[in-house]
Design an enzyme around this catalytic site. Sequence first.
Site: not given
Length: 366
Positions: A241, A245, A185, A143, A237, A252, A227, A121, A248, A265
Amino acid sequence: MRVVKVPLGNRSYAIKIGKGLLSRLGYECERLKLGDRCAIITDTNVGRRYARPAFDSLAKAGFSPSLVILSPGERTKNPKSLQVCYDRLADHRLERKSFIVALGGGVVGDLAGLVAATYLRGITFVQVPTTLLAQVDSSVGGKVGVNLKAGKNLVGAFHQPRLVLCDLNTLRSLPEREYRAGLAEVIKYGIIYDAVLFTRIERDIVNLLRRDAKTLSGIVARCCEIKAEVVGKDETESGVRAILNFGHTIGHALEAISHYGKYLHGEAISIGQVTAARLSMRGADLPARDFQRISDLFERVGLPTSVRLNARQRQRFFAAMRLDKKVSDGEINFVLAKKIGRVVRGQKVADSLIAQTLDPQPETRH
Ligand SMILES: NC(=O)c1ccc[n+]([C@@H]2O[C@H](COP(=O)([O-])OP(=O)(O)OC[C@H]3O[C@@H](n4cnc5c(N)ncnc54)[C@H](O)[C@@H]3O)[C@@H](O)[C@H]2O)c1
């Protein structure tokens, strides 16, 4: 060494950036008073070069490290690899106070981070990013996740690392194509947040492409600051935030329809960002001159800026975009640029316009 703080209350942490920091890994973990047992998760490319120094540094500081070495590449970022890691951690009897070191690029960082978020956990983890992309982006912000066949990062969590250690020396062994992909990036931060950074990248692009350590250290630190600032304002997000993206959603979808094989990527989001910038001229009044500077910078780095899809690929592309996490109530939310250094989020764009802008001029196609 430069230090950037990620301000998240009692989950705040430092990003340390400098040359030769890998040899300090054990010392830095000792300062954080982490438990004895730990596992270094890495891939074969990185492990071959850097597992030994990481392992030795931890052992020297009194830790009992074990090593989990995975195949490199995006295809490793899947639920099966999670299972492999869980079994190895259980074999090595990692317990609640143990910790994980993610040693590698974004693939290792995202996967090892999700392992850390879920094993028992949730246990502590430390990011030691070894690609430019991971140093400026994926290792910061918590993330973590893996891909499903249906799309990128569809299973994941928010789990902040306790420390991010960016050793600039590791970037020297990075393959040229990977390094350039990481610059996608870097450029993104200029577009979404900092016009001065964008100009600095334009000015220093030759030094950056040469991987000049002094130039890199300033730029990596500035990207991490941005960042950290954005994540500090909106950790999960629900608001600002989302600007990270930019490019993206399209990127993606391109990665998903090519089964994570054709584009890196950074390459996919290069096409995504130039397309988003082109859409921004129509949807957010981005001046044509700013669009040109954005497009030129990606071209100078040698990154792809457009793609031609046949009818079938186009259908799969739009289906993949709709599965992306930026979709709400069936509508895709785009981040668009108003000018270099400033973006707006939550913009709706028609599919037909996206299709047109992906490949506007066949002669500039890649
Ligand atoms: N979590 C986030 O916020 C976030 C943000 C951006 C991207 N990402 C994810 O990051 C991933 C891409 O990361 P990446 O570009 O670092 O890819 P990667 O982890 O696949 O690394 C790229 C390649 O370089 C090799 N490599 C890594 N470091 C090296 C070094 N120092 N020397 C030699 N070879 C080295 C790796 O083995 C791999 O083959 C994607 O899965 C993307 O979704 C996550």
